[in-house]
Structures are given as C-alpha cells and as structure tokens.
Motif scaffolding. Structure first.
Motif, mmCIF file in Angstrom:
data_model
loop_
_atom_site.group_PDB
_atom_site.id
_atom_site.type_symbol
_atom_site.label_atom_id
_atom_site.label_comp_id
_atom_site.label_asym_id
_atom_site.label_seq_id
_atom_site.Cartn_x
_atom_site.Cartn_y
_atom_site.Cartn_z
ATOM 1 N N PHE A 220 39.055 47.458 40.876
ATOM 2 C CA PHE A 220 40.003 46.355 40.951
ATOM 3 C C PHE A 220 41.000 46.583 42.078
ATOM 4 O O PHE A 220 41.150 47.694 42.595
ATOM 5 C CB PHE A 220 40.694 46.097 39.615
ATOM 6 C CG PHE A 220 41.826 47.046 39.281
ATOM 7 C CD1 PHE A 220 41.565 48.299 38.772
ATOM 8 C CD2 PHE A 220 43.138 46.654 39.458
ATOM 9 C CE1 PHE A 220 42.601 49.163 38.449
ATOM 10 C CE2 PHE A 220 44.194 47.519 39.134
ATOM 11 C CZ PHE A 220 43.909 48.770 38.622
ATOM 12 N N ILE A 221 41.644 45.485 42.447
ATOM 13 C CA ILE A 221 42.593 45.469 43.546
ATOM 14 C C ILE A 221 43.980 45.293 42.970
ATOM 15 O O ILE A 221 44.187 44.426 42.121
ATOM 16 C CB ILE A 221 42.285 44.273 44.487
ATOM 17 C CG1 ILE A 221 40.908 44.428 45.110
ATOM 18 C CG2 ILE A 221 43.374 44.102 45.521
ATOM 19 C CD1 ILE A 221 40.760 45.624 46.002
ATOM 20 N N ALA A 222 44.915 46.118 43.415
ATOM 21 C CA ALA A 222 46.297 45.932 42.984
ATOM 22 C C ALA A 222 47.186 45.984 44.203
ATOM 23 O O ALA A 222 46.959 46.776 45.114
ATOM 24 C CB ALA A 222 46.691 47.022 41.992
ATOM 25 N N CYS A 223 48.202 45.133 44.225
ATOM 26 C CA CYS A 223 49.146 45.153 45.336
ATOM 27 C C CYS A 223 50.109 46.303 45.120
ATOM 28 O O CYS A 223 50.550 46.569 44.003
ATOM 29 C CB CYS A 223 49.905 43.831 45.405
ATOM 30 S SG CYS A 223 51.077 43.803 46.778
ATOM 31 N N THR A 224 50.458 46.997 46.205
ATOM 32 C CA THR A 224 51.389 48.107 46.092
ATOM 33 C C THR A 224 52.830 47.609 46.055
ATOM 34 O O THR A 224 53.750 48.380 45.808
ATOM 35 C CB THR A 224 51.237 49.068 47.288
ATOM 36 O OG1 THR A 224 51.389 48.320 48.502
ATOM 37 C CG2 THR A 224 49.875 49.731 47.271
ATOM 38 N N ASN A 225 53.004 46.308 46.300
ATOM 39 C CA ASN A 225 54.357 45.771 46.398
ATOM 40 C C ASN A 225 54.704 44.792 45.274
ATOM 41 O O ASN A 225 55.819 44.782 44.790
ATOM 42 C CB ASN A 225 54.514 45.082 47.760
ATOM 43 C CG ASN A 225 55.914 44.561 47.994
ATOM 44 O OD1 ASN A 225 56.873 45.319 47.835
ATOM 45 N ND2 ASN A 225 56.037 43.291 48.310
ATOM 46 N N CYS A 226 53.746 43.961 44.903
ATOM 47 C CA CYS A 226 54.050 42.981 43.861
ATOM 48 C C CYS A 226 53.099 43.177 42.682
ATOM 49 O O CYS A 226 52.403 44.183 42.589
ATOM 50 C CB CYS A 226 53.961 41.548 44.404
ATOM 51 S SG CYS A 226 52.281 40.960 44.733
ATOM 52 N N ASP A 227 53.043 42.206 41.772
ATOM 53 C CA ASP A 227 52.257 42.397 40.554
ATOM 54 C C ASP A 227 50.836 41.854 40.662
ATOM 55 O O ASP A 227 50.123 41.770 39.664
ATOM 56 C CB ASP A 227 52.979 41.751 39.359
ATOM 57 C CG ASP A 227 53.112 40.243 39.509
ATOM 58 O OD1 ASP A 227 52.727 39.713 40.579
ATOM 59 O OD2 ASP A 227 53.601 39.595 38.580
ATOM 60 N N ASP A 395 35.129 32.159 50.631
ATOM 61 C CA ASP A 395 35.709 33.499 50.482
ATOM 62 C C ASP A 395 34.611 34.389 49.932
ATOM 63 O O ASP A 395 34.340 34.389 48.728
ATOM 64 C CB ASP A 395 36.893 33.426 49.526
ATOM 65 C CG ASP A 395 37.418 34.810 49.138
ATOM 66 O OD1 ASP A 395 36.978 35.810 49.749
ATOM 67 O OD2 ASP A 395 38.269 34.888 48.235
ATOM 68 N N ILE A 396 33.953 35.130 50.814
ATOM 69 C CA ILE A 396 32.857 35.991 50.359
ATOM 70 C C ILE A 396 33.050 37.450 50.751
ATOM 71 O O ILE A 396 32.183 38.278 50.555
ATOM 72 C CB ILE A 396 31.477 35.511 50.894
ATOM 73 C CG1 ILE A 396 31.458 35.481 52.424
ATOM 74 C CG2 ILE A 396 31.128 34.143 50.313
ATOM 75 C CD1 ILE A 396 30.048 35.313 53.006
ATOM 76 N N ALA A 397 34.230 37.766 51.328
ATOM 77 C CA ALA A 397 34.451 39.150 51.772
ATOM 78 C C ALA A 397 35.142 39.950 50.676
ATOM 79 O O ALA A 397 35.960 39.432 49.917
ATOM 80 C CB ALA A 397 35.300 39.157 53.031
ATOM 81 N N GLN A 398 34.780 41.206 50.596
ATOM 82 C CA GLN A 398 35.332 42.082 49.569
ATOM 83 C C GLN A 398 36.719 42.579 49.947
ATOM 84 O O GLN A 398 36.937 43.076 51.047
ATOM 85 C CB GLN A 398 34.391 43.278 49.378
ATOM 86 C CG GLN A 398 34.955 44.325 48.459
ATOM 87 C CD GLN A 398 33.889 44.929 47.573
ATOM 88 O OE1 GLN A 398 32.838 44.327 47.317
ATOM 89 N NE2 GLN A 398 34.148 46.114 47.089
ATOM 90 N N ALA A 399 37.631 42.449 48.995
ATOM 91 C CA ALA A 399 38.979 42.984 49.184
ATOM 92 C C ALA A 399 38.911 44.502 49.109
ATOM 93 O O ALA A 399 38.130 45.047 48.344
ATOM 94 C CB ALA A 399 39.900 42.435 48.105
ATOM 95 N N ASP A 400 39.729 45.178 49.903
ATOM 96 C CA ASP A 400 39.708 46.632 49.880
ATOM 97 C C ASP A 400 41.071 47.188 50.273
ATOM 98 O O ASP A 400 41.942 46.454 50.740
ATOM 99 C CB ASP A 400 38.620 47.156 50.823
ATOM 100 C CG ASP A 400 38.060 48.499 50.356
ATOM 101 O OD1 ASP A 400 38.714 49.160 49.520
ATOM 102 O OD2 ASP A 400 36.981 48.871 50.815
ATOM 103 N N ILE A 412 47.383 45.910 49.739
ATOM 104 C CA ILE A 412 46.673 46.066 48.482
ATOM 105 C C ILE A 412 45.887 47.373 48.477
ATOM 106 O O ILE A 412 45.652 47.976 49.530
ATOM 107 C CB ILE A 412 45.708 44.879 48.209
ATOM 108 C CG1 ILE A 412 44.666 44.760 49.326
ATOM 109 C CG2 ILE A 412 46.506 43.593 48.047
ATOM 110 C CD1 ILE A 412 43.591 43.731 49.042
ATOM 111 N N GLU A 413 45.505 47.790 47.284
ATOM 112 C CA GLU A 413 44.837 49.069 47.106
ATOM 113 C C GLU A 413 43.709 48.891 46.094
ATOM 114 O O GLU A 413 43.887 48.223 45.079
ATOM 115 C CB GLU A 413 45.861 50.057 46.542
ATOM 116 C CG GLU A 413 45.530 51.495 46.757
ATOM 117 C CD GLU A 413 46.721 52.362 46.367
ATOM 118 O OE1 GLU A 413 47.336 52.944 47.277
ATOM 119 O OE2 GLU A 413 47.031 52.425 45.171
#
Length: 575
Positions: A220-227, A395-400, A412-413
């Motif tokens: 999963f992806i989580a932002c280091t700054n917000c929720d 939107d087909i690219a993977q968040a990383d 994001i992380e």
RNA sequence: CGGGGCGUAGCUCAGUUUGGCAGAGCGCUCGGUUUGGGUCCGAGAGGUCGUCGGUUCGAAUCCGGCCGCCCCGACCA
C-alpha cells in the motif's frame, strides 16, 4: 485448566517448514496443528484465543446495531448461479451430492444474504438492517501460505448491511469503519484503513484495513505528509513533469541492442523519464474465452511501471496475461523497439487495429525517446498527440515510493502490509442479480443497497502473534489471551504443592481463567513453556518465595518479578 | 499454473554423491538422580525410508510416474 491434563503438547522445535514467526510459535505453543496445506485444527489453547477474538468482534458489531446469526456453509448451486458467480469465482469449491445435486462451499455469504433479503425484506420499513455471523469460509486458494495467513478453510466474521439507498449506506458506513478501528485497537493490532480496489466482490468502493508488516502480501501507499493511504491497485499520484515549451522534430536514430528502457536511456544519454515504455498483454473480457480476447498495447512514461489491476479496471474488467511474441508481431509491433508511432491504432475496443491504452504520464513530459517499430532504431523528439495517437487515456501506472501525493503534494511511500479486514460498499450488485427489491414510501419497488464487511479471525490471531512476541514466545495482549493467569509450582515439598493447589481454586473463584502447570517437571521446562504460551500473568509458587512470605508474580510483557503476599495476589493480577 | 526445494521414528535432521544389517539428538516408557530457567545416569518402545513401478544378486540410495508439503512468482472476496 490443569496443564497435566491438557490435550497436545508444546514443542521444543517448530516444524522446519514453518517460516513465519506466528506459524512457528502457534505450533510450538500447541495453539494449532496442521491437517493439510492451509487447513488447521485449533487446539484447546488456540480455540480459547479464537473465542476471545470472537467476543470482541461480536461486541463491536452489536454496539453498532448488528444482529448475530448463523448461516450455512453448504450453498445450493442455484444461489451462486443466480448472482453469476458460480462460474466466475475460481476459488469457489464445489461439491456434488446425490448424483446431480451440486453445492458450493461457503467462500463468502453474499449469496445467502441476498436470497434472505429477497424473502424477508418487503418494505422500506424493514431497513436498515445489519446482520453478521462468524463462521467458516472455504476457498480453493491456489497457494495457501504463511501458516494462518492464507488458508483454504478459515474463520471469518462477515457483516452485511441492507439499506434503502446509497445515501443510507453511505451514512451508516463510517460507523462500521469506526467499529473496525475499535476491533483492531482492542486486539492490540492497530490497523489503518486504506482505499482499495473492489476486485471480484464488485460494487462501488472499498476500504482495506491493513497492518504494516514486512512479510505482508499487500502493498500500500501512504503519504509521508498527510493522511492519504491506498492500496497500490487503487493509489493515485501526481505525474510530475511538464510538456516542453518547444517540441523537437521527430528523428530516427540507430540504437543497437537497446531492448530495455535502461539500455535506451543510457545509450541515448537521457533520463528514463524521457522515454516511453510499451508493455503488451492479451486481454480477455469478463465471461469470454481467451479466443475472444484482444491484444492490448500499454504505454507509460519510462520511469513508471504498469499496474495490471489498474489496467484491467480501465478496460472494464476481465483478465490479463502477457502477450506472446507472435501476438505482439501480429499487431505490427516490434518487441524491444515498440511504440505507438506509425501503428494502426484502434479507435475503441470494438474497432480493429491495435488498442493503445496510455497512462496520463505520457503528457507529463515530451520530446520522448520511443521505439521505431524497427529492430535497432528509436525515434527522438516524440510527442503526443503530434506524432502518435492512442485509443484510451487512463491511470494505469503504479504508485511507488518518492512519487507526489495527489492530496497534499507531499511524498508518498510504499509499504508492505497484511490485510486484516475489508469493507465493501456493494451497492446493488447482488440485489440486481436476484431482483431483491422493497416497496418505498410511494409503493414503488426499489433495489436494496448492500454492504459487506469481513475480518478473518485466524489471520487476525496470527497478526497478533506477529506483533506480540519475543525470542522466547508469544506475549498475548490481555484482551485475547487464552488465560489470564499461568500458575505453576516448582520445587519439592507438600507446602508448595498445597499452596499452588489452593491458589488455583482461589484464582478461579475470583473469576480468572487459570492455566495451572501442575506437572512434575523441572523449573526450566515450566518457565520455558510459560514464556512460549505467553499468558499475561505468571504466578510461581516455590519454596524460595514461600520462605520470603509470598509467591512470585511476573508480567509476561515485563522483565521484573515481584514477591507478592498471597493475600494480595488477586488484587495484583486484577490490574 | 510457472520456477526452486523437500519427503527417513511424534519433532529436528544425518545416511543418498560412490547401492551392501535403519541411525543421532529431542520427545515418549521404566528405574534412579536433580529441584528457581529446557538436570544427569542407565534400560527400553518406536520407522512399509511418501507412493507405485523399473534397473539390480541386492535399492532409503540409481531411473520413471504419481501424491504430499514448503518457498518465490502468477492469482487472491
């Protein structure tokens, strides 16, 4: 419970194939025993933990208006055929009986619920309702793994809501989410709700509850700054980069042996983000055979990867597999030197030609290096839409890790996690299938809105152990411990034995669940078993402590031991 | 379903390369010993070497099929 009479034994060594800590400790501690891959018996200690988790789940569900019930695990095939899932859910286990009768083993209970809704719900006055049960699920997992993490037979709490409208469902949903937070908090495994892909459950949206863990199956992806937090399959992010002010001319260059993006970028001397990457799939629409599928050309900026789940969702469902070289060539594409430039691009999925689905990142940048569809050559200065067309933008690219958060602009992380629970807003996916309607205030039939909310008890038990153990064994949180007190006597002497016997009675009369190690075993054996089993309070009766006027009390979670007068023991462990 | 590994006593494993009496530690039983962190000594019980077939005078060991289990990947409500 007298240890001397307990069924089963603790093990000094774990089976060699138990890899996860929870798997090892639960087997060594005599909580579970394997019966086959992904199939376990809960031994008496383990079943006690399950019942504790069960009670917490029931309390939290009851607190938000849930009604506990019990549904069958043998489902007539007709119920699954009615929702169309008899043939589409490939983990569904089917059994034949009496010649022609067929059943599904309960993989989940939407089919039972929607059938009940059809029969029991007649009016808007019959809603909202929230019902739940805790029972077995059977899924033919292609690969069971990680001890209790992924099972073929498991115990699940699944709750279902029946509402008159989407608004009503939306209004109730947050209380379920809050109940889930409460549940994981109480079990000592704080979980985080993230946006998730709806997958085979169908419906509008879903939230996954995840517990971060390095061996988890989920990313999963989580932002280091917000929720902001989301499963990688649902995570959105900002494609950083601008179209250049000045578009270069399209030029063809010789690029021998440059089959990968890294090769091309270093050969030409540009960043990977100045290239475009092409990936090829064979897509089969939902409910079709592979022969009715078609070739799909995926396009993302060179520094990104295609996420296949996002791609499937963009295509409207179905299944995806990598295309073969023959299929790629049949599309007029040269593997290793592919691009959309010069291709016969299909206008949509019903038209002939190559279906090119591009990520929005192809517009976050320009003057790209792309394949020339000719072995050994690339183009430079390629720009969309000047030099090529596409069939669909998505939107087909993977968040990383390192990408930009769409919500706040922070970084994001990516993290690994174990999925501990899942909440789905199903909407009318199932009620439509069986025409489960009610009469509204005006006497008009309307479809029922459903939600479903699951937590795997066995998996949760394993997660608790993953989060609460040390080198010696499990450290159960008080809320789910199989017993509150681990009483033992060590050393010789009638006084020691008699004192321990009477404390066993005293503690039980005071309302504690006590595991009494009354075995004739050496102190080391007993202490080690106590550490392994992990009951919160350890009470040791021995000649040494009795001589000093009391018994020794130790918290499993803390290193220090206390000499406590017998008269104060009950008060001590009540805290 | 693809890749890799494994299957010998209840558990952990040696023995397989190079075919020749089935082994060790832990656990279990019995006797003794010890008694605040997996005591020590002695005597025992316990195995169709996953399974079926092949090669061989002889197979745990070599060859083939099947079954099961674990890990990685695919998949995953």
């Amino acid at each position: 419970m007298r240890f001397s009479r307990s069924f089963g034994r603790t093990l000094r060594e774990a089976p060699a194939d138990a890899e996860m800590i929870s798997h090892q400790l639960l087997i060594r501690g005599n909580f579970v025993r394997p019966a086959g891959a992904g199939i376990y018996t809960f031994m008496p200690f383990g079943y006690r933990v399950i019942r504790k988790i069960w009670a917490i789940l029931a309390e939290e569900m009851d607190a938000i208006g849930g009604q506990e019930m019990w549904m069958p695990n043998l489902h007539p095939a007709s119920l699954w055929q009615a929702t169309g899932r008899w043939d589409t859910v490939d983990v569904l286990m089917k059994v034949k009986a009496g010649g022609s009768r067929e059943y599904a083993l309960s993989a989940t209970h939407e089919e039972i619920i929607v059938d009940l809704a059809l029969r029991e719900i007649e009016s808007y006055r019959d809603m909202p309702r929230m019902i739940y049960h805790i029972s077995k699920k059977f899924r033919d997992e292609p690969r069971a793994r990680g001890g209790l993490m992924r099972l073929r037979e498991f115990i699940m709490k699944d709750a279902y809501t029946l509402d008159t409208s989407e608004e009503a469902l939306d209004a109730y949903y947050p209380s379920m989410i809050q109940a889930y937070y409460n549940i994981f908090e109480r079990c000592g495994t704080p979980a985080r709700a993230i946006n998730a892909d709806v997958g085979a459950m169908g419906g509008k949206s879903s939230h996954e509850f995840v517990v971060p863990h390095e061996q988890g199956e989920d990313m999963f992806i989580a932002c280091t700054n917000c929720d902001y937090a989301a499963n990688v399959e649902a995570a959105v992010f900002v494609r950083e980069g601008e179209k250049p002010d000045k578009l270069n001319e399209l030029g063809k260059i010789l690029t021998p042996d440059c089959k990968t993006i890294a090769d091309v970028a270093s050969f030409v001397g540009v960043l990977t983000s100045q290239t475009l990457k092409a990936v090829f799939y064979w897509w089969t629409p939902l409910g079709e055979g592979e022969e009715n599928g078609r070739f799909i050309f995926g396009l993302v900026r060179g520094d990104l990867e295609v996420n296949e789940v996002k791609l499937i969702n963009a295509l409207g469902g179905g299944a995806l597999r990598p295309a073969t070289d023959d299929e790629i060539k049949a599309g007029g594409v040269t593997p290793g030197y592919a691009s959309a430039v010069g291709l016969d691009v299909a206008a949509d999925l019903t038209e002939p030609g190559v279906f090119v689905i591009a990520d929005t990142s192809i517009e976050a940048g320009g003057n790209f290096v792309v394949g020339a569809n000719e072995a050994g050559y690339h183009y430079t200065g390629a720009n969309y839409p000047r030099d090529f067309t596409i069939s669909q933008m998505a939107d087909i690219a993977q968040a990383d890790t390192g990408r930009q958060c769409a919500q706040c602009g922070g970084r994001i992380e990516a993290q690994r996690a174990i999925e501990a629970g899942h909440c789905f807003k199903l909407g009318t996916r199932y009620s439509t299938a069986v025409n489960a309607t009610y009469l509204d205030e005006k006497g008009k039939p309307q479809l029922i809105f459903m939600g479903s909310y699951g937590i795997g008890l066995d998996r949760l038990m394993a997660i608790i152990v993953e989060k609460h153990h040390d080198d010696y064994g499990i450290i159960w949180p008080d809320s789910v411990a199989p017993f509150q007190v681990h009483l033992m006597h060590i050393g010789k002497g009638d006084e020691v034995r008699q004192t321990a016997d009477s404390l066993y009675e005293t503690l039980q009369q005071a309302g504690f669940e006590v595991l009494y190690d009354d075995r004739k075993a050496s102190p080391g054996v007993k202490f080690n078993d106590a550490d392994l089993i992990g009951i919160p309070w350890r009470v040791t009766v021995g000649g040494r402590s009795l001589a000093q006027g009391g018994v020794e009390v130790k918290r499993r979670s803390q290193p220090d031991r206390h000499l406590v007068p017998i008269s104060e023991l009950v008060a001590m462990v009540s805290n």
